[in-house]
Design a protein around this motif. Sequence first.
Motif, mmCIF file in Angstrom:
data_model
loop_
_atom_site.group_PDB
_atom_site.id
_atom_site.type_symbol
_atom_site.label_atom_id
_atom_site.label_comp_id
_atom_site.label_asym_id
_atom_site.label_seq_id
_atom_site.Cartn_x
_atom_site.Cartn_y
_atom_site.Cartn_z
ATOM 1 N N SER A 9 25.331 75.808 -10.366
ATOM 2 C CA SER A 9 25.918 75.438 -11.533
ATOM 3 C C SER A 9 27.108 75.863 -11.611
ATOM 4 C CB SER A 9 25.006 75.770 -12.478
ATOM 5 O OG SER A 9 24.927 77.225 -12.735
ATOM 6 N N LEU A 10 27.542 76.825 -10.710
ATOM 7 C CA LEU A 10 29.061 77.429 -10.800
ATOM 8 C C LEU A 10 30.129 76.401 -10.627
ATOM 9 C CD1 LEU A 10 28.512 80.893 -9.024
ATOM 10 C CD2 LEU A 10 28.564 80.586 -11.619
ATOM 11 N N SER A 11 31.176 76.367 -11.127
ATOM 12 C CA SER A 11 32.291 75.888 -10.859
ATOM 13 C C SER A 11 32.647 76.159 -9.371
ATOM 14 C CB SER A 11 33.485 76.052 -11.844
ATOM 15 O OG SER A 11 33.932 77.414 -11.674
ATOM 16 N N THR A 12 33.742 74.948 -8.960
ATOM 17 C CA THR A 12 34.018 75.410 -7.620
ATOM 18 C C THR A 12 34.874 76.633 -7.317
ATOM 19 O OG1 THR A 12 33.864 73.026 -7.025
ATOM 20 C CG2 THR A 12 35.465 74.189 -5.441
ATOM 21 N N PHE A 13 35.879 76.755 -8.365
ATOM 22 C CA PHE A 13 36.463 78.082 -8.318
ATOM 23 C C PHE A 13 35.746 79.215 -8.258
ATOM 24 C CE2 PHE A 13 38.636 81.463 -10.674
ATOM 25 C CZ PHE A 13 39.821 81.660 -9.676
ATOM 26 N N ALA A 14 34.692 79.312 -9.141
ATOM 27 C CA ALA A 14 33.754 80.543 -9.386
ATOM 28 C C ALA A 14 32.936 80.865 -7.999
ATOM 29 C CB ALA A 14 33.000 80.456 -10.611
ATOM 30 N N TYR A 189 38.729 63.840 -9.262
ATOM 31 C CA TYR A 189 37.666 64.395 -10.079
ATOM 32 C C TYR A 189 36.309 63.718 -9.851
ATOM 33 C CZ TYR A 189 35.003 64.976 -14.319
ATOM 34 O OH TYR A 189 34.087 65.603 -15.285
ATOM 35 N N GLU A 192 35.003 64.934 -6.243
ATOM 36 C CA GLU A 192 34.265 66.307 -6.306
ATOM 37 C C GLU A 192 32.786 66.104 -6.778
ATOM 38 O OE1 GLU A 192 34.764 70.699 -8.203
ATOM 39 O OE2 GLU A 192 35.897 68.932 -9.168
ATOM 40 N N LYS A 193 32.479 65.365 -7.977
ATOM 41 C CA LYS A 193 31.135 65.314 -8.038
ATOM 42 C C LYS A 193 30.161 64.697 -7.051
ATOM 43 C CE LYS A 193 31.745 65.237 -13.151
ATOM 44 N NZ LYS A 193 31.078 66.282 -13.371
ATOM 45 N N ARG A 318 32.942 75.257 -0.303
ATOM 46 C CA ARG A 318 32.316 75.734 -1.357
ATOM 47 C C ARG A 318 30.689 75.632 -1.009
ATOM 48 N NH1 ARG A 318 30.737 74.298 -6.950
ATOM 49 N NH2 ARG A 318 28.722 75.464 -7.098
ATOM 50 N N ASP A 322 27.764 78.328 -1.006
ATOM 51 C CA ASP A 322 26.512 78.469 -1.700
ATOM 52 C C ASP A 322 25.440 78.780 -0.735
ATOM 53 O OD1 ASP A 322 27.852 78.164 -4.354
ATOM 54 O OD2 ASP A 322 27.448 75.794 -4.066
#
Length: 629
Positions: A9-14, A189, A192-193, A318, A322
């Motif tokens: 659930s983290l953003s890509t940056f996080a 955008y 990415e999803k 990313r 993960d």
Amino acid sequence: MSVTSSSSSLSTFAALWRLKPFIRPIFGRLIGGAASALAAAVIALMIPIVLEQIVKNFTLEASAGSLGFVFAGAFGVLALALGEAVMVWLRRWFVLTPATEVEFQMRAELYSRLQNLPVSFHDRWQSGQLLSRMMQDIGLIRRWIAFGLILLVVNILTIVIGAVLLFRWHWLLGVIFILTGIPLWISGYLFEKRYGTLARRSQDQAGDLATSVEESVHGIRVLKAFGRGKHALTRFSRQAETLRETELSKARAVGQIWFWLDLMPQIAFGLSLITGIWLISVGEIDVAQLFAFFAMATVLRWPIESIGFLFSFMLDARTATDRVFDIYQETNTITDPENPVRIPEPRGELAFEGARFRYQDAGADERDLLDGIDLVLRPGETMALVGLTGSGKTTLTTLPARLYDVTGGRVMLDGVDIRDLELSELRRHIAMAFEDATLFSASVRENVLLGRADLDIHSEEGDRILREALDVAQAAFVDDLPEGLETIIGEEGLSLSGGQRQRLALARAVAAAPQVLVLDDPLSALDVDTEALVEEALRHVLAETTALIVAHRPSTVALADRVALLQKGRITAVGTHSELLRTSAHYRHVISSLEAEEAARTGAIPIITEAMDAAARDEASATEEEVQA
């Protein structure tokens, strides 16, 4: 190295920020690489400005026939191009070697965690999934750090700087360029999803495929013996086709983003050309300015087109992050205590006090596999553990060395709870040999002396201990191997017979010289004559060592001073072999079963006494109350 928890659930940056502990040591080099790449981009953006001056001065001086300024401008462009090339070389010099250091550190960290995580973790994870994370995912992260990360940041900055410079010639041309970029951000955008989900699915399926290959290679003898090669191929093909379909979906997603990345610059060029010609006609700009504008737009074209590739690269990185952090975030439940206790003079007394065990995923209505074990092994005593299949014998043998931790009660070594000992000390005092002998792709010497980290295995002392252990295990066959003790054993020892592997595994346990020796039916693959020789040699070893031996043969029971009977997760009787034959109907039934299995294996005629026949009848009619007594 401390790491934070992972979550899809983290953003890509996080999600990528979790790589910070690994990147921090090379952060300066990455900054240097980014600065070099940005310098190369800025130099490239300067070339259109120089070209503008060349064209403008050429048109002014053409009538006089002066080409001096043109040649000077050409040399200026050449110098800028050389400067750009030097900056590109510096970028690679700054980042390539440090990125491999990150890859090394991540692999070492992951391997260390795999070694430290409990056996219960490895029960749940496929080896192919672990292998794909170790090799493919970490390799992808290294390539992204060295290439994708820097170019993504620099190319975005290049686009921003270039877009601002486009306004230098005329605001309307700059607005056209900006407006035609809006669809790119919208498509990015949405991309990415979709792509993030597909990337994770693809990498997980690649791990499953690696597991299938590994299982097929290790089980090749079984597949050939049963003629199931086509079945394995069909299963593999089905998995490979699933992965192929996912990769095609990824390719379609990338194709869609590339469609917009190719289309919108073309539209921007066309609109800018029409607008530029009109602006020239009304005197707003001149030909040199329009030429420079298109030169600048051409320089920006590759950074714009590369965004799609770099964006998908970032999402792959990313997903790889993960997957790697799925392992990093696993909690190690079997760790060293904060204040460890030491045993100054170990005697080898092993005691189970109300020991219980159940797997984490066991249902609430399922009984414990071990349901309150009370058993004491005196120093130097050999205890045989017998019971029917499924009674919990193997599970019990995993507790003394903390391969699993008890879920209730405790296990004591010389009066100390084993959870209060450092794992290194505990496993120095307790050694194991398993029925399924596992060897490593190393020499015979290295395999047998694996448990002697305190020893120079090539010293005279190492040779002596090695030979003594091989003699106990009746493993003289090693001298007939091509390189003797230095022969490299193939993967998992499959180049040896089952009996040879078991003897080397037994020699490894003996060479460790523990105070407590736990043997889980280590002689099951031996022939009768070799087994007798090993048992005779073992008697001398066991005379000074506390031993817990899982017995699947009557001959193994004969090695023991006492026998413990395990029934449905409980110790229901303890005594000598003869005492239990007299007092326990269930024990007589177990022994008769072992004799029958031994007879089937060897072809001998079992000697089953009338008392044992009666015991079998008693066992068939025994009530649950009698079992629980």
